[in-house]
Design a protein around this motif. Structure first.
Motif, PDB file in Angstrom:
ATOM      1  N   TYR A  28       8.208  -6.105  -8.382  1.00 23.37           N
ATOM      2  CA  TYR A  28       8.880  -7.392  -8.237  1.00 23.37           C
ATOM      3  C   TYR A  28      10.204  -7.230  -7.507  1.00 23.37           C
ATOM      4  O   TYR A  28      11.037  -6.402  -7.874  1.00 23.37           O
ATOM      5  N   GLU A  29      10.399  -7.998  -6.452  1.00 20.93           N
ATOM      6  CA  GLU A  29      11.662  -8.010  -5.708  1.00 20.93           C
ATOM      7  C   GLU A  29      11.746  -9.319  -4.926  1.00 20.93           C
ATOM      8  O   GLU A  29      11.203  -9.442  -3.828  1.00 20.93           O
ATOM      9  N   PHE A  59       9.119   9.594   2.207  1.00 17.43           N
ATOM     10  CA  PHE A  59       8.076   9.181   1.275  1.00 17.43           C
ATOM     11  C   PHE A  59       8.471   7.913   0.517  1.00 17.43           C
ATOM     12  O   PHE A  59       7.673   6.970   0.385  1.00 17.43           O
ATOM     13  N   PHE A  60       9.712   7.855   0.026  1.00 20.71           N
ATOM     14  CA  PHE A  60      10.179   6.675  -0.697  1.00 20.71           C
ATOM     15  C   PHE A  60      10.142   5.441   0.208  1.00 20.71           C
ATOM     16  O   PHE A  60       9.764   4.350  -0.230  1.00 20.71           O
ATOM     17  N   TRP A  61      10.567   5.615   1.462  1.00 15.96           N
ATOM     18  CA  TRP A  61      10.565   4.465   2.366  1.00 15.96           C
ATOM     19  C   TRP A  61       9.144   3.963   2.594  1.00 15.96           C
ATOM     20  O   TRP A  61       8.896   2.758   2.571  1.00 15.96           O
ATOM     21  N   ASP A 114      12.147   3.061 -10.709  1.00  9.98           N
ATOM     22  CA  ASP A 114      10.991   3.118  -9.841  1.00  9.98           C
ATOM     23  C   ASP A 114      11.537   3.245  -8.416  1.00  9.98           C
ATOM     24  O   ASP A 114      12.219   2.345  -7.925  1.00  9.98           O
ATOM     25  N   TRP A 115      11.251   4.374  -7.764  1.00  9.50           N
ATOM     26  CA  TRP A 115      11.909   4.667  -6.488  1.00  9.50           C
ATOM     27  C   TRP A 115      11.500   3.691  -5.394  1.00  9.50           C
ATOM     28  O   TRP A 115      12.325   3.349  -4.532  1.00  9.50           O
ATOM     29  N   SER A 116      10.242   3.247  -5.390  1.00 11.26           N
ATOM     30  CA  SER A 116       9.833   2.280  -4.372  1.00 11.26           C
ATOM     31  C   SER A 116      10.582   0.961  -4.560  1.00 11.26           C
ATOM     32  O   SER A 116      11.024   0.344  -3.582  1.00 11.26           O
ATOM     33  N   ALA A 117      10.751   0.527  -5.804  1.00 12.49           N
ATOM     34  CA  ALA A 117      11.494  -0.704  -6.075  1.00 12.49           C
ATOM     35  C   ALA A 117      12.979  -0.517  -5.773  1.00 12.49           C
ATOM     36  O   ALA A 117      13.635  -1.407  -5.219  1.00 12.49           O
ATOM     37  N   ASP A 118      13.509   0.643  -6.143  1.00  9.64           N
ATOM     38  CA  ASP A 118      14.928   0.916  -5.912  1.00  9.64           C
ATOM     39  C   ASP A 118      15.232   0.938  -4.425  1.00  9.64           C
ATOM     40  O   ASP A 118      16.216   0.342  -3.963  1.00  9.64           O
ATOM     41  N   LEU A 121      13.480  -0.491  -2.017  1.00  6.48           N
ATOM     42  CA  LEU A 121      13.273  -1.832  -1.473  1.00  6.48           C
ATOM     43  C   LEU A 121      14.485  -2.720  -1.723  1.00  6.48           C
ATOM     44  O   LEU A 121      14.930  -3.460  -0.826  1.00  6.48           O
ATOM     45  N   HIS A 122      15.047  -2.648  -2.920  1.00  9.28           N
ATOM     46  CA  HIS A 122      16.218  -3.468  -3.232  1.00  9.28           C
ATOM     47  C   HIS A 122      17.439  -3.008  -2.429  1.00  9.28           C
ATOM     48  O   HIS A 122      18.164  -3.844  -1.870  1.00  9.28           O
ATOM     49  N   ARG A 123      17.641  -1.700  -2.356  1.00 12.13           N
ATOM     50  CA  ARG A 123      18.803  -1.190  -1.620  1.00 12.13           C
ATOM     51  C   ARG A 123      18.684  -1.498  -0.124  1.00 12.13           C
ATOM     52  O   ARG A 123      19.676  -1.826   0.531  1.00 12.13           O
ATOM     53  N   GLU A 124      17.472  -1.395   0.426  1.00 12.09           N
ATOM     54  CA  GLU A 124      17.284  -1.702   1.843  1.00 12.09           C
ATOM     55  C   GLU A 124      17.524  -3.190   2.105  1.00 12.09           C
ATOM     56  O   GLU A 124      18.126  -3.563   3.116  1.00 12.09           O
ATOM     57  N   SER A 125      17.050  -4.041   1.194  1.00  7.18           N
ATOM     58  CA  SER A 125      17.271  -5.477   1.340  1.00  7.18           C
ATOM     59  C   SER A 125      18.762  -5.794   1.325  1.00  7.18           C
ATOM     60  O   SER A 125      19.262  -6.550   2.174  1.00  7.18           O
ATOM     61  N   MET A 126      19.489  -5.205   0.368  1.00 13.69           N
ATOM     62  CA  MET A 126      20.918  -5.461   0.267  1.00 13.69           C
ATOM     63  C   MET A 126      21.675  -4.896   1.477  1.00 13.69           C
ATOM     64  O   MET A 126      22.635  -5.514   1.962  1.00 13.69           O
TER      65      MET A 126
END
Length: 359
Positions: A217-218, A192-194, A82-86, A88-93
């Motif tokens: 979920y994140e 768009f993903f961001w 899921d690109w929005s979840a992916d 979000l996780h990569r930006e958080s990390m």
């Protein structure tokens, strides 16, 4: 009042109530949709993305298969994430890593839980704070977040191209090389993903949940299920059980009030002769067979992509028949052959039931 009339009234009431709820929910979703900003800017006025970038990025994403290659806001996925979840996780990390190194603590993964805790709190605050300005229709991000966005965007620019560094990941996602051929289109896809990840984590004005009700979920971004989500999930299950029970009660009541049907002495289907109009439906059934076989072939190809990623027994199949295309048509063909079979069967049995041969 007859039983048939009661059933029709019940069906009418159910349809009115269902569509009323759908229209109400649709209006609420429309009114509470996340804002699409004119621009995403930094504190010093640098423009990172524009509204045109986000809209063009959505169209590019749809052109490569949309929800058939990964997903947005937790629908579909299968092989690709899921690109929005992916995002979000990569930006958080990425933000956690930047904060850790800026503080002189070294790599984030090497920190203790006590050292990680304040960094996590800082990142969660960055992600959940709504900085959208309604007057200017802009979203402002900090320098920290802008650097993290740049790092994640670079990953996606590599992933959707043919960079050898992300080749293994493309194989795992069943993505062909150069999924998005033009560099500018790749940049627009990142916009768009961001935006989808921003809406997934940013809190609604005056509320303690995001625009997507904390989905996907994140935990790093504070995206955990809300009490409302649990409440409506339980209610929907109970409502379904109630509906099934109501149908069971109605059936039991009807059986006790009506005589059982009489079984015919001979099967009427074994004694009829096919009429010219019935024989004329043969072309429909051959079409059904062809569509069904094509669906099986595309389904097997789609499943095989989970094994070899981009190939079929060593042949670079993804270059000619990409996964998003096989998955799309595997689904679409089911609709087509079922509809054709339904139509053909109706035409075939009509003379048998009515006793009338159409011209």
């Amino acid at each position: 009042m007859s039983t048939t009339r009661k059933l029709w009234l019940g069906l009418a009431a159910l349809l009115v109530a269902s569509f009323a709820v759908l229209l109400w929910v649709g209006s609420v979703v429309h009114q509470q949709a996340p804002p699409l900003p004119t621009a995403v800017v930094t504190g010093d006025g640098q423009t990172l993305y524009t509204k045109a970038d986000v809209e063009e990025g959505r169209q590019v994403w749809q052109s490569i298969g949309g929800q058939q290659l990964g997903s947005i806001w937790g629908h579909g996925a299968l092989l690709a994430p899921d690109w929005s979840a992916d995002w979000l996780h990569r930006e958080s990390m990425a933000m956690l890593e930047l904060l850790s190194r800026d503080a002189g603590l070294g790599p984030y993964d090497s920190l203790t839980a006590q050292q990680q805790a304040p960094l996590k709190a800082r990142v969660q605050e960055e992600l959940r704070t709504n900085t959208w300005d309604a007057a200017s229709n802009t979203i402002t991000v900090s320098a920290l977040r802008a650097h993290a966005m740049e790092a994640v965007a670079a990953h996606y620019m590599s992933l959707f191209g043919n960079d050898p560094a992300t080749h293994k990941l493309r194989e795992g996602y069943a993505m062909r090389e150069n999924t998005v051929a033009e560099m500018e289109h790749r940049r627009e896809v990142t916009a768009f993903f961001w935006w989808t990840s921003w809406a997934a984590a940013t809190q609604r004005p005056n509320e303690a949940m995001s625009y997507t009700q904390n989905w996907p979920y994140e935990p790093l971004a504070g995206n955990t299920p809300t009490s409302t989500s649990f409440l409506w999930s339980v209610f929907s299950i109970l409502f379904m059980i109630f509906g099934i029970g109501l149908l069971g009660w109605h059936h039991a009541r009807q059986v006790s009030h009506e005589p059982l049907p009489t079984v015919p002495a001979h099967d009427p289907l074994t004694e009829f002769k096919a009429t010219p109009s019935m024989k004329a439906t043969g072309k429909y059934f051959w079409t059904v067979l062809g569509l069904f076989l094509a669906q099986i072939l595309l389904g097997a190809t789609t499943a095989h992509y989970q094994v070899e990623g981009q190939q079929a027994y060593g042949f670079a199949l993804a270059n000619y028949l990409p996964y998003s295309l096989t998955r799309t048509w595997h689904t679409e063909l089911a609709v087509l052959w079922i509809a054709t079979a339904w139509l053909a069967t109706g035409l075939y049995i009509a003379p048998l039931i009515s006793g009338h041969e159409p011209k």
